[in-house]
Design a protein around this motif. Structure first.
Motif, short mmCIF file in Angstrom:
data_model
loop_
_atom_site.label_atom_id
_atom_site.label_comp_id
_atom_site.label_asym_id
_atom_site.label_seq_id
_atom_site.Cartn_x
_atom_site.Cartn_y
_atom_site.Cartn_z
N LEU A 82 32.46 46.25 100.44
CA LEU A 82 32.75 45.00 101.14
C LEU A 82 34.25 44.75 101.15
CD1 LEU A 82 30.11 42.84 99.23
CD2 LEU A 82 29.80 43.96 101.44
N ILE A 83 34.71 44.03 102.14
CA ILE A 83 36.12 43.61 102.17
C ILE A 83 36.16 42.08 102.20
CG2 ILE A 83 38.29 43.64 103.48
CD1 ILE A 83 37.39 46.31 104.71
N PHE A 84 36.84 41.50 101.23
CA PHE A 84 37.06 40.05 101.25
C PHE A 84 38.56 39.79 101.29
CE2 PHE A 84 32.78 40.13 99.48
CZ PHE A 84 32.18 39.15 100.25
N GLY A 85 39.02 39.17 102.35
CA GLY A 85 40.42 38.81 102.47
C GLY A 85 40.84 37.94 101.29
N ILE A 98 28.28 47.99 93.93
CA ILE A 98 28.92 47.05 94.87
C ILE A 98 30.43 47.14 94.69
CG2 ILE A 98 29.13 44.62 95.55
CD1 ILE A 98 26.18 44.42 94.27
N LEU A 99 31.10 47.65 95.72
CA LEU A 99 32.55 47.85 95.66
C LEU A 99 33.21 46.81 96.54
CD1 LEU A 99 32.27 51.69 96.22
CD2 LEU A 99 32.83 50.58 94.04
N ILE A 100 34.22 46.16 96.01
CA ILE A 100 34.88 45.11 96.79
C ILE A 100 36.36 45.43 96.95
CG2 ILE A 100 35.49 42.66 96.88
CD1 ILE A 100 32.80 42.02 95.68
N GLU A 101 36.80 45.48 98.20
CA GLU A 101 38.22 45.70 98.49
C GLU A 101 38.84 44.39 98.97
OE1 GLU A 101 38.43 48.79 101.42
OE2 GLU A 101 37.39 50.24 100.15
N GLY A 102 40.12 44.24 98.73
CA GLY A 102 40.81 43.04 99.22
C GLY A 102 41.53 43.34 100.52
N ALA A 103 42.01 42.31 101.18
CA ALA A 103 42.89 42.48 102.34
C ALA A 103 43.94 41.38 102.19
CB ALA A 103 42.13 42.31 103.64
N MET A 126 35.68 38.47 105.99
CA MET A 126 34.65 38.92 105.06
C MET A 126 33.85 39.98 105.82
SD MET A 126 33.13 35.34 103.67
CE MET A 126 34.17 33.90 103.48
N LEU A 127 33.95 41.24 105.38
CA LEU A 127 33.33 42.33 106.12
C LEU A 127 32.47 43.22 105.24
CD1 LEU A 127 36.51 43.62 108.04
CD2 LEU A 127 34.68 42.25 109.03
N ILE A 128 31.42 43.76 105.84
CA ILE A 128 30.71 44.86 105.20
C ILE A 128 31.34 46.11 105.78
CG2 ILE A 128 28.50 45.98 104.74
CD1 ILE A 128 27.19 43.30 105.64
N LYS A 129 32.11 46.85 104.97
CA LYS A 129 32.84 48.00 105.49
C LYS A 129 31.90 49.18 105.72
CE LYS A 129 36.80 50.93 104.25
NZ LYS A 129 37.64 51.33 103.09
N SER A 130 31.14 49.52 104.69
CA SER A 130 30.22 50.66 104.83
C SER A 130 29.16 50.61 103.73
CB SER A 130 31.01 51.98 104.71
OG SER A 130 31.62 52.04 103.44
N ILE A 131 28.12 51.40 103.95
CA ILE A 131 27.13 51.58 102.89
C ILE A 131 26.89 53.07 102.70
CG2 ILE A 131 25.98 49.37 103.26
CD1 ILE A 131 23.78 50.80 104.81
N GLN A 132 26.49 53.45 101.49
CA GLN A 132 26.11 54.85 101.26
C GLN A 132 24.59 54.85 101.02
OE1 GLN A 132 27.12 57.04 97.54
NE2 GLN A 132 28.42 58.23 98.92
N ILE A 133 23.94 55.75 101.75
CA ILE A 133 22.47 55.79 101.64
C ILE A 133 22.00 57.22 101.33
CG2 ILE A 133 22.06 53.88 103.22
CD1 ILE A 133 21.52 55.92 105.45
N MET A 158 29.92 50.34 108.75
CA MET A 158 29.34 49.15 109.38
C MET A 158 30.41 48.27 110.02
SD MET A 158 26.18 48.12 106.84
CE MET A 158 25.69 46.70 107.82
N GLY A 159 31.47 47.96 109.27
CA GLY A 159 32.53 47.11 109.83
C GLY A 159 32.00 45.79 110.35
N GLN A 160 31.00 45.28 109.65
CA GLN A 160 30.32 44.10 110.17
C GLN A 160 30.86 42.82 109.55
OE1 GLN A 160 25.86 42.84 109.54
NE2 GLN A 160 25.96 44.40 111.11
N ASP A 161 31.16 41.85 110.41
CA ASP A 161 31.63 40.55 109.96
C ASP A 161 30.47 39.80 109.30
OD1 ASP A 161 32.64 38.04 109.65
OD2 ASP A 161 33.05 37.69 111.78
N ILE A 162 30.63 39.48 108.01
CA ILE A 162 29.54 38.83 107.28
C ILE A 162 29.23 37.45 107.87
CG2 ILE A 162 28.91 37.86 105.01
CD1 ILE A 162 30.68 40.16 103.80
N LEU A 163 30.26 36.79 108.37
CA LEU A 163 30.05 35.45 108.92
C LEU A 163 29.83 35.46 110.43
CD1 LEU A 163 32.70 33.40 106.91
CD2 LEU A 163 30.28 33.67 106.45
#
Lengths: 131, 219
Positions: free
Chosen positions: A37-40, A68-73, A122-129, B9-14
């Motif tokens: 995930l990316i959270f600004g 759950i990996l969180i990156e900043g921006a 606030m983005l979901i960047k990617s998932i690993q499956i 995904m690059g999906q905006d959560i909001l």
């Protein structure tokens, strides 16, 4: 949008969980092993809380136990006066930095007339499956 | 061994909130309704400022309110006493309104029956900042009794505010706060406009209404 009672980290966590599980089943996944995930840095999200809630909601699903990996921006502002884009300084080691005192003035000309152009996402960047 | 793959995904959560907020805004624009999202801590004076706004504007505009609170009935009764329709939205334990709450609140009202909508947004300075409702202007109300360092503790919401109202300035000497410092801090955070008010004494209410009028005329 699914609403769960509680603070806004819970609302955001539920949105993440819905989107991740939706994508995983669309991909025919057996399991989700990690979520990035990316959270600004100017979003008002506490990353420890959000990780906790996402992990809780994943329990019993094919994403149970996923990392759950969180990156900043970094926060950035664009100046309405001179047009320059400058980075908003926030100390990443400061546990309170998600809401404490960033300086929004333009680093180029000092003007306070800026708007936030990055850092609230606030983005979901990617998932690993696994399949 | 199972096949492992990374899925971008690059999906905006909001994104859902953003989509509903822009649908709300289009709906308001289509009906010529100007919408104010009034945010601020519990007890900052949001309801009182809205009550004054209703009294001062109801001769010119048809006004309606959404009272969003954990238990909405108290504030909605106060606003309804001024003779305007009020839609109570009880959020339960939720700390903010989002676009979805607003969308549903609008289902049972005639959008042709009002020109100005005040949305009172629960009561805190953190959560509401992340959620667009589809409003035309964001107002943040802060009272001197919250302490005069409160603005610097919550810079993002003040940065994104079209107006900051520093309220209850009449009691500043009794709570050891400087309204001038709060004014200066809101300006330095980048709030577009800042006014000082006291609902009790009537101070600054002309500036409050003149801000509202300027937004209504601009939309």
């Amino acid at each position: 949008m699914c609403h769960v009672v509680g603070m806004h980290e819970v609302t955001v966590a539920q949105s993440v969980v819905d989107a991740v599980l939706g994508e995983a089943s669309a991909q025919g996944a057996r399991a989700v092993t990690s979520v990035t995930l990316i959270f600004g840095e100017l979003s008002l999200i506490n990353t420890e809380q959000i990780s906790f809630w996402i992990a809780s909601f994943f329990e019993g699903s094919l994403a149970e136990g996923a990392e759950i990996l969180i990156e900043g921006a970094p926060g950035k502002v664009e100046c309405r006066d001179c047009g320059a884009i400058s980075e908003v300084s926030v100390d990443p080691d400061d546990k309170l930095s998600h809401y404490l005192v960033p300086d929004f003035s333009c680093a180029h000309c000092g003007s306070p007339h800026t708007f936030i152009c990055q850092g609230r996402e606030m983005l979901i960047k990617s998932i690993q499956i696994t399949k | 061994m199972h096949k492992v793959s990374d899925v971008k995904m690059g999906q905006d959560i909001l994104r859902i909130n953003r989509r509903i907020a822009s649908e709300n805004r289009e709906l308001f624009d289509r009906h010529g309704i100007t919408v104010f999202n009034v945010m601020g801590a519990i007890g900052s004076g949001k309801t009182c400022l809205i009550e004054h706004a209703i009294e001062m504007l109801k001769g010119e505009y048809r006004i309606a309110c959404i009272a969003g609170d954990v238990v909405a009935s108290y504030d909605s009764e106060r606003m309804a006493r001024h003779g305007v329709p009020v839609i109570p939205v009880s959020t339960g334990k939720e700390c903010h309104l989002d676009a979805h709450f607003v969308e549903h609140a609008l289902e049972d009202v005639d959008l042709a029956s009002f020109d100005v909508l005040f949305i009172e947004n629960v009561g805190n300075l953190i959560c509401p900042a992340d959620f667009d409702l589809g409003e035309h202007a964001k107002v943040v109300v802060v009272s001197v009794s919250e302490g005069d360092d409160i603005v610097l503790k919550h810079p993002v919401i003040f940065k994104t505010a079209d107006l900051t109202v520093v309220n209850k300035v009449d009691i500043a000497p009794y709570v050891g706060a400087s309204a001038e410092k709060m004014h200066k801090d809101a300006v330095s955070c980048g709030s577009s406009s800042v006014i000082l008010t006291s609902c009790r004494k009537g101070e600054g209410l002309a500036s409050w209404v003149s801000f509202l009028r300027s937004v209504i005329k601009g939309t």
